[in-house]
Design a protein around this motif. Sequence first.
Motif, mmCIF file in Angstrom:
data_model
loop_
_atom_site.group_PDB
_atom_site.id
_atom_site.type_symbol
_atom_site.label_atom_id
_atom_site.label_comp_id
_atom_site.label_asym_id
_atom_site.label_seq_id
_atom_site.Cartn_x
_atom_site.Cartn_y
_atom_site.Cartn_z
ATOM 1 N N TYR A 211 0.853 -1.185 0.000
ATOM 2 C CA TYR A 211 0.000 0.000 0.000
ATOM 3 C C TYR A 211 0.895 1.244 0.000
ATOM 4 O O TYR A 211 1.664 1.468 0.936
ATOM 5 C CB TYR A 211 -0.905 0.020 1.226
ATOM 6 C CG TYR A 211 -2.184 -0.775 1.113
ATOM 7 C CD1 TYR A 211 -2.901 -0.802 -0.079
ATOM 8 C CD2 TYR A 211 -2.690 -1.477 2.193
ATOM 9 C CE1 TYR A 211 -4.079 -1.523 -0.185
ATOM 10 C CE2 TYR A 211 -3.877 -2.202 2.099
ATOM 11 C CZ TYR A 211 -4.565 -2.224 0.894
ATOM 12 O OH TYR A 211 -5.739 -2.939 0.799
ATOM 13 N N CYS A 215 -5.312 2.989 3.073
ATOM 14 C CA CYS A 215 -6.423 2.323 2.391
ATOM 15 C C CYS A 215 -7.396 1.728 3.406
ATOM 16 O O CYS A 215 -7.141 0.677 3.993
ATOM 17 C CB CYS A 215 -5.892 1.235 1.465
ATOM 18 S SG CYS A 215 -7.099 0.673 0.262
ATOM 19 N N ALA A 221 -9.894 -1.041 -1.266
ATOM 20 C CA ALA A 221 -9.034 -1.989 -0.553
ATOM 21 C C ALA A 221 -8.918 -3.318 -1.286
ATOM 22 O O ALA A 221 -9.839 -3.763 -1.977
ATOM 23 C CB ALA A 221 -9.579 -2.234 0.854
ATOM 24 N N PRO A 257 -12.461 -6.936 3.007
ATOM 25 C CA PRO A 257 -11.393 -5.964 2.762
ATOM 26 C C PRO A 257 -10.229 -6.158 3.726
ATOM 27 O O PRO A 257 -10.427 -6.444 4.909
ATOM 28 C CB PRO A 257 -12.083 -4.622 2.992
ATOM 29 C CG PRO A 257 -13.183 -4.922 3.959
ATOM 30 C CD PRO A 257 -13.650 -6.320 3.629
ATOM 31 N N ILE A 259 -7.476 -3.909 5.067
ATOM 32 C CA ILE A 259 -7.119 -2.501 5.088
ATOM 33 C C ILE A 259 -5.680 -2.322 5.577
ATOM 34 O O ILE A 259 -5.087 -3.233 6.172
ATOM 35 C CB ILE A 259 -8.085 -1.695 5.974
ATOM 36 C CG1 ILE A 259 -8.010 -2.158 7.431
ATOM 37 C CG2 ILE A 259 -9.517 -1.854 5.468
ATOM 38 C CD1 ILE A 259 -8.834 -1.326 8.383
ATOM 39 N N ASN A 279 -13.155 2.283 -5.607
ATOM 40 C CA ASN A 279 -12.670 3.296 -4.680
ATOM 41 C C ASN A 279 -13.762 4.339 -4.475
ATOM 42 O O ASN A 279 -14.112 5.088 -5.385
ATOM 43 C CB ASN A 279 -11.393 3.941 -5.262
ATOM 44 C CG ASN A 279 -10.783 4.977 -4.340
ATOM 45 O OD1 ASN A 279 -11.348 5.319 -3.302
ATOM 46 N ND2 ASN A 279 -9.620 5.483 -4.719
ATOM 47 N N ARG A 285 -6.209 5.275 -4.985
ATOM 48 C CA ARG A 285 -5.462 4.256 -4.268
ATOM 49 C C ARG A 285 -4.284 3.846 -5.136
ATOM 50 O O ARG A 285 -4.443 3.535 -6.321
ATOM 51 C CB ARG A 285 -6.334 3.034 -3.992
ATOM 52 C CG ARG A 285 -5.628 1.964 -3.153
ATOM 53 C CD ARG A 285 -6.135 0.564 -3.422
ATOM 54 N NE ARG A 285 -5.659 0.046 -4.694
ATOM 55 C CZ ARG A 285 -5.617 -1.253 -4.999
ATOM 56 N NH1 ARG A 285 -6.031 -2.142 -4.134
ATOM 57 N NH2 ARG A 285 -5.202 -1.653 -6.174
#
Length: 304
Positions: A211, A215, A221, A257, A259, A279, A285
């Motif tokens: 990442y 997120c 995600a 998800p 994260i 998103n 993202r």
Amino acid sequence: MPWNTLEQLWKRTVDPQNADLGQTNWNNEIKTLYQLGIGMEDALQFLYFEKPDYESFKIWINNRKRDIVIEPEDLTDNVLSEEDLEFWNQNGYVIVKNAISKEDCEDTQKAIWEYLKMDPNKKESWYESHEDLKGLMLNFSDHETLNRNRFSPRVKKAYEQLYKTTKIYKTIDKVSFNPPETENFNFLGSPLHWDMSLKKPLSFGLQGLLYLTDCGPNDGAFHCVPGFHNQINQWLDELKPQENPREKALQTLQSKPIIGQAGDFIIWHQALPHCATPNNGEKPRMVQYLTYLPDDYNAAGEWI
């Protein structure tokens, strides 16, 4: 320079009569490209679209190779704790927190913005077309900050722990750019899927993403189906003869998800169905894909 291996790759792609040179050769070819710091997709695009003679291919390789002499430092302390490994065994994924510094994440974001020729402060620019942007995937792999991220000792150590060997090598992969949905822009990603053949016996492999931006669950995600690596063999056996496993997964499996914050690295078992998601946040993202493979990795096998 392993020119014999690279010549095999050149022959395989420019002359269809050489397409059956053997799967072992293919594994050696992609490993050689990665060790030179060259992305497989970049090399294949050049070969298929330019159809160069062998000397031109050698020049291209010499111009693209990266003579990186600094390897990731070998950490003596484990990155993944016993609790992390137990979580991995149960869920098939694990998060390496702070694998990359915030500063390196910001540098990587800047590099992506510049490559896309977009302005982070002008939302209208986020939706302009770019020749190297296919859906969410941006064929952008050759940059100082991307290479620096690939040398993260924490990422390497986590892969070593999960593969249970230090004999691994890094791939050269691309990045992902997922802007927020609008009235005029819909999510361009793939639905729940596997990046592996589902022909049994299933091969063991790991995948990973970094990442580059914070997120949360609504920011596009990464999603996966936790624990499915422990169920997949029985699940495949119970399918009816006419059922397509990839279609069945879309109809019946529920993902969640995963994260994280900028700098967090997710590794998942390739038997987990996974996907990106729309998103609905405020900013794009950004993700860098970063995988290590064992030295004896074999991409052979019938695709099902």
